[in-house]
Motif scaffolding. Structure first.
Motif, short mmCIF file in Angstrom:
data_model
loop_
_atom_site.label_atom_id
_atom_site.label_comp_id
_atom_site.label_asym_id
_atom_site.label_seq_id
_atom_site.Cartn_x
_atom_site.Cartn_y
_atom_site.Cartn_z
N UNK A 1 -9.04 0.24 -16.53
CA UNK A 1 -8.58 -0.64 -15.44
C UNK A 1 -7.23 -0.13 -14.98
N UNK A 2 -6.88 -0.40 -13.72
CA UNK A 2 -5.59 0.09 -13.22
C UNK A 2 -4.84 -1.02 -12.47
N UNK A 3 -3.56 -1.18 -12.79
CA UNK A 3 -2.69 -2.16 -12.14
C UNK A 3 -1.59 -1.41 -11.40
N UNK A 4 -1.58 -1.55 -10.07
CA UNK A 4 -0.57 -0.90 -9.24
C UNK A 4 0.62 -1.83 -8.99
N UNK A 5 1.79 -1.22 -8.91
CA UNK A 5 3.00 -1.91 -8.45
C UNK A 5 3.36 -1.31 -7.10
N UNK A 6 3.62 -2.18 -6.12
CA UNK A 6 3.90 -1.66 -4.78
C UNK A 6 4.89 -2.55 -4.04
N UNK A 7 5.47 -1.98 -2.99
CA UNK A 7 6.37 -2.73 -2.11
C UNK A 7 5.51 -3.50 -1.12
N UNK A 8 5.54 -4.82 -1.20
CA UNK A 8 4.65 -5.63 -0.37
C UNK A 8 5.01 -5.55 1.11
N UNK A 9 6.24 -5.14 1.41
CA UNK A 9 6.64 -5.02 2.81
C UNK A 9 6.12 -3.75 3.45
N UNK A 10 6.40 -2.63 2.83
CA UNK A 10 6.05 -1.33 3.40
C UNK A 10 4.71 -0.80 2.92
N UNK A 11 4.23 -1.32 1.78
CA UNK A 11 3.01 -0.79 1.20
C UNK A 11 3.23 0.41 0.31
N UNK A 12 4.47 0.86 0.17
CA UNK A 12 4.73 2.04 -0.65
C UNK A 12 4.35 1.77 -2.10
N UNK A 13 3.53 2.66 -2.67
CA UNK A 13 3.14 2.53 -4.07
C UNK A 13 4.29 3.00 -4.94
N UNK A 14 4.72 2.16 -5.87
CA UNK A 14 5.87 2.46 -6.72
C UNK A 14 5.46 3.00 -8.08
N UNK A 15 4.31 2.56 -8.59
CA UNK A 15 3.88 2.98 -9.92
C UNK A 15 2.51 2.38 -10.21
N UNK A 16 1.92 2.77 -11.31
CA UNK A 16 0.77 2.03 -11.83
C UNK A 16 0.76 2.11 -13.34
#
Length: 485
Positions: free
Chosen positions: A349-364
């Motif tokens: 399974x994969x859990x992404x962390x992202x900037x909800x404003x820009x959509x930039x993926x920060x990590x997973x």
């Protein structure tokens, strides 16, 4: 914010702990059972590397998602193939019942109604309008009216996020698939359980005139959606089941299943991403059951011949590919079985962390289930496998950072590829080492999504990726040739 990515569940309702691990973990009649002495091995309560998923595995995966990050999650990407590899003989009604059970499980588990599903190539027996309408009815509580309209026309849709500039674009990649001649799923000596006899299913090996029209409509729609997103300064996630390019774990003749899209569709997809790379923040796929990524480059610096391609490597030290402009993440599967190549994986399974404003993926964070341990303990002990930026020493998640990481595969330090290879099959213990052509196949698959470029990458590479003495000789000879031209 956070979002989950779950893919390739491949639920098999006939999985049995009393079944035969060499016959899909089904409990067969005595005449159809395996006579191998090895068949004394029993399937575990949470699955087997030779078989598709039991309900207990799928349920434990969704429960883990809820427990680890259930309420504070923006959405869930569900990238297809919920049905078993062996579900094709099932009636449409039975297939729909299985999909409904998984849909209800996901719906019960997440308070936020934002689960974005895409169709996998195993999710039903046809691309018919009736099928899209049926699936649309099943998922209408997740999809707004505009998204439902296009889904019921062709199995694709777009969703605008209300709290941000991020747009989700969900593709029906079944229109793009490479239809090689399928091999028989099972031997004729295997006796199908009664539940598998159902109404005849339509063949999907060739595209009908209607499907060709629907496929073209999706391409035109995709260009229009991305053009509007660019004008409105939105950012976009492209989501699909099958990715472009080749399967990095498939070695051998390319007609054997290595290619995924048709050559024309593959080129068209890459051209579309190049055209709109400025607004595409991420691309998310499944299908391969492996943990890997892909890079798309601009078209500057592409070589036109095998010789110039090799000379460019000699003179610059790297293979010409242009500037990296976009990336794809391919998530590993929940199912442990990889059909066709004998390479299994642990459930993931994969859990992404992202900037909800820009959509930039920060990590997973990648989660995994040690399948033998879970079966011995009779408890699914899902745990973190790795964190992307830490595991690969990335400053950020960008096309350039991932390109620089992939280029480490060609250096003398083999530890980076070893790390990648360990994650690629989700810590599945394989007896076969991935070196030489195997290692090169991964590198070329990651960095050369164009089929011709992939072939050139494989054919031109005579140099072992770790730069051993033999490779140095080839490199010297090659560069000597370059200096004479």
């Amino acid at each position: 914010g956070y979002f989950w990515h779950i893919s390739d569940l491949h639920l098999d309702t006939l999985y049995s702990t009393q079944g035969d691990v060499y016959r899909s973990c089904w409990q067969l009649s005595r005449q159809g059972a395996s006579t191998s002495p090895q068949s004394m091995e029993s399937p575990g309560p949470f699955g087997n590397y030779n078989c598709d998923s039991p309900w207990s595995l799928v349920e434990s995966a969704v429960k883990t998602m809820k427990a680890k990050q259930g309420d504070n999650v923006e959405f869930v990407l569900w990238t297809g193939d919920a049905l078993s590899h062996s579900a094709q003989p099932l009636s449409e009604q039975k297939q729909h019942e299985i999909l409904r059970n998984i849909t209800e499980l996901l719906g019960r588990s997440f308070s936020a109604p934002f689960i974005f599903p895409v169709l996998g190539h195993e999710d039903g027996s046809s691309n018919s309008l009736q099928k899209y309408k049926q699936m649309g009815d099943l998922w209408r509580h997740w999809l707004p009216t505009e998204a439902l309209n296009t889904f019921e026309q062709g199995g694709y849709y777009s969703i605008e996020q209300t709290k941000s500039r991020l747009r989700i674009v969900a593709l029906n990649t079944n229109f793009m698939r490479h239809d090689h001649e399928p091999e028989p799923r099972v031997s004729h000596s295997l006796r199908w359980p009664n539940e598998y006899y159902g109404e005849p299913r339509a063949s999907s090996s060739t595209m009908s005139a209607q499907d060709q029209l629907l496929a073209e409509q999706q391409w035109l729609w995709l260009d229009e959606v991305l053009s509007k997103a660019k004008d409105k300064q939105e950012t976009v996630y492209i989501v699909g089941h099958m990715p472009p390019g080749v399967d990095e774990r498939q070695l051998g003749p390319q007609h054997s299943g290595q290619l995924i899209f048709t050559e024309r569709n593959n080129k068209r997809y890459l051209d579309t991403v190049r055209k709109y790379a400025s607004v595409i923040q991420g691309q998310f796929f499944g299908h391969l059951h492996s943990d890997t990524f892909r890079l798309i480059y601009d078209e500057q610096g592409k070589s036109t011949s095998k010789l110039s391609y090799s000379i460019a490597h000699c003179t610059t030290g790297s293979w010409p590919a242009g500037t990296p402009i976009s990336w794809l993440m391919i998530a590993p599967s929940v199912v442990p079985r990889k059909e066709g190549i004998g390479g299994s994986n642990n459930p993931a399974l994969r859990l992404y962390k992202f900037d909800t404003g820009s959509g930039q993926v920060l990590d997973y964070t990648q989660y995994w289930l040690d399948l033998p341990l879970a079966n011995r303990a009779h408890e699914p002990l899902w745990q973190p496998e790795y964190n992307l930026t830490h595991y690969y020493a990335l400053a950020d998640i960008s096309a350039i950072a991932l390109h620089n990481f992939a280029e480490r595969f060609t250096g003398k330090d083999a530890s980076w590829f070893t790390r990648y290879q360990r994650a690629n099959a989700v810590r599945f213990q394989s007896n076969a080492a991935c070196q030489g052509l195997c290692m090169l196949n991964h590198y070329c698959a990651i960095t050369r999504l164009d089929y011709d470029e992939f072939r050139l990458c494989l054919e031109s590479e005579q140099l072992p990726l770790q730069g051993h003495a033999a490779g140095t000789l080839v490199l010297s000879s090659c560069c000597a040739l370059a200096s004479l031209l």
